[in-house]
Scaffold this active site. Structure first.
Site, PDB file in Angstrom:
ATOM      1  N   HIS A  62     -11.955-106.725 -64.418  1.00  0.00           N
ATOM      2  CA  HIS A  62     -12.443-107.442 -63.246  1.00  0.00           C
ATOM      3  C   HIS A  62     -11.694-108.754 -63.041  1.00  0.00           C
ATOM      4  O   HIS A  62     -11.220-109.368 -64.008  1.00  0.00           O
ATOM      5  CB  HIS A  62     -13.939-107.735 -63.401  1.00  0.00           C
ATOM      6  CG  HIS A  62     -14.781-106.512 -63.553  1.00  0.00           C
ATOM      7  ND1 HIS A  62     -15.950-106.473 -64.273  1.00  0.00           N
ATOM      8  CD2 HIS A  62     -14.607-105.246 -63.072  1.00  0.00           C
ATOM      9  CE1 HIS A  62     -16.474-105.254 -64.227  1.00  0.00           C
ATOM     10  NE2 HIS A  62     -15.676-104.495 -63.516  1.00  0.00           N
ATOM     11  N   LYS A  72     -13.436-117.921 -67.165  1.00  0.00           N
ATOM     12  CA  LYS A  72     -14.550-117.420 -67.967  1.00  0.00           C
ATOM     13  C   LYS A  72     -14.403-117.847 -69.419  1.00  0.00           C
ATOM     14  O   LYS A  72     -13.291-117.894 -69.958  1.00  0.00           O
ATOM     15  CB  LYS A  72     -14.615-115.893 -67.901  1.00  0.00           C
ATOM     16  CG  LYS A  72     -14.901-115.335 -66.518  1.00  0.00           C
ATOM     17  CD  LYS A  72     -14.876-113.801 -66.523  1.00  0.00           C
ATOM     18  CE  LYS A  72     -15.152-113.235 -65.148  1.00  0.00           C
ATOM     19  NZ  LYS A  72     -15.079-111.751 -65.142  1.00  0.00           N
ATOM     20  N   TYR A 132     -21.346-115.009 -70.821  1.00  0.00           N
ATOM     21  CA  TYR A 132     -20.201-115.554 -70.095  1.00  0.00           C
ATOM     22  C   TYR A 132     -20.585-116.894 -69.476  1.00  0.00           C
ATOM     23  O   TYR A 132     -21.633-117.008 -68.845  1.00  0.00           O
ATOM     24  CB  TYR A 132     -19.778-114.693 -68.911  1.00  0.00           C
ATOM     25  CG  TYR A 132     -19.760-113.202 -69.045  1.00  0.00           C
ATOM     26  CD1 TYR A 132     -18.564-112.504 -68.892  1.00  0.00           C
ATOM     27  CD2 TYR A 132     -20.926-112.465 -69.243  1.00  0.00           C
ATOM     28  CE1 TYR A 132     -18.539-111.122 -68.958  1.00  0.00           C
ATOM     29  CE2 TYR A 132     -20.904-111.084 -69.316  1.00  0.00           C
ATOM     30  CZ  TYR A 132     -19.707-110.416 -69.173  1.00  0.00           C
ATOM     31  OH  TYR A 132     -19.682-109.048 -69.234  1.00  0.00           O
ATOM     32  N   ASP A 168     -16.150 -99.019 -61.440  1.00  0.00           N
ATOM     33  CA  ASP A 168     -14.919 -99.098 -62.229  1.00  0.00           C
ATOM     34  C   ASP A 168     -14.143 -97.786 -62.196  1.00  0.00           C
ATOM     35  O   ASP A 168     -12.910 -97.782 -62.232  1.00  0.00           O
ATOM     36  CB  ASP A 168     -15.234 -99.498 -63.672  1.00  0.00           C
ATOM     37  CG  ASP A 168     -15.678-100.953 -63.788  1.00  0.00           C
ATOM     38  OD1 ASP A 168     -15.405-101.738 -62.862  1.00  0.00           O
ATOM     39  OD2 ASP A 168     -16.311-101.306 -64.808  1.00  0.00           O
TER      40      ASP A 168
END
Length: 205
Positions: A62, A72, A132, A168
């Site tokens: 991603h 991130k 995250y 995905d």
């Protein structure tokens, strides 16, 4: 806390100091000042996420549009995962390269990814829980993916039978995403992050 540059510019592995005794373990899993001193700027914390995954679930690859992109800071708080950073920035010296870092609830390592890098992971245990910290909030229509089994990337996932989401599964290959104009440009990413730090090595994990 030790912070090590990965082979992809803008990606770092963070190893905390663990303090263990009969009661358990204490650690600082994130220090804004230590990270900022390494990457050249502070992480603007805008959103924090947690995901849980069954064994052999793959999430990713991603990425978000730049600007603003989404930096991130990632760790595995329960179980273990193989975390993968992918350089999808058109014009980058390591374009198309990837590097994998094991994250688990024993060593408590973390990974930092600058804006414009692709990210994915494979759960190695049941109920692997990943946390995250993100520099920007989720923006529908500005978040994209690359198929994690794209042969051009050649990511060596740790299992043959992997479980992907429908989104995905339908994601384009790296070449298809580039042809569609979805990939971030390396120069735009460097400009957006204020220049960042150049990694010394180039290569694939």
């Amino acid at each position: 806390m030790k912070i090590r540059s990965l082979s992809i510019e803008g990606a770092y592995e963070v190893t905390p100091q663990l303090h263990r005794d009969s009661r358990g373990t204490f650690l600082e899993w994130y220090r804004f000042d230590a990270l900022a001193a390494t990457v050249g700027h502070a992480l603007d914390l805008a959103q924090a996420n947690i995901s849980t995954s069954a064994r052999h679930v793959v999430r990713g690859v991603h990425f978000a549009d730049v600007p603003p992109g989404q930096a991130k800071y990632i760790t595995c708080v329960s179980g273990s995962v193989l975390d993968v950073v992918v350089d999808i920035r058109v014009g980058s010296p390591t374009y198309g390269a990837w590097e994998a870092v094991p994250l688990d609830d024993e060593d408590r390592r973390a990974v930092y990814l600058a804006e414009g890098l692709g990210h994915g992971f494979c759960a190695l245990t049941e109920n692997a829980t990943v946390a995250y910290l993100c520099s920007s909030t989720y923006r529908p229509g500005h978040e994209h993916g690359i198929h994690p089994l794209d042969p051009e990337l050649g990511i060596r996932w740790p299992a043959a039978a992997l479980e992907l989401s429908a989104k995905d599964e339908a994601a384009p290959t790296l070449a298809q995403a580039r042809a569609a104009g979805l990939l971030p440009r390396y120069d735009a990413c460097v400009e957006h992050s204020g220049g960042g730090h150049r990694a010394a090595g180039v290569g694939r994990a």
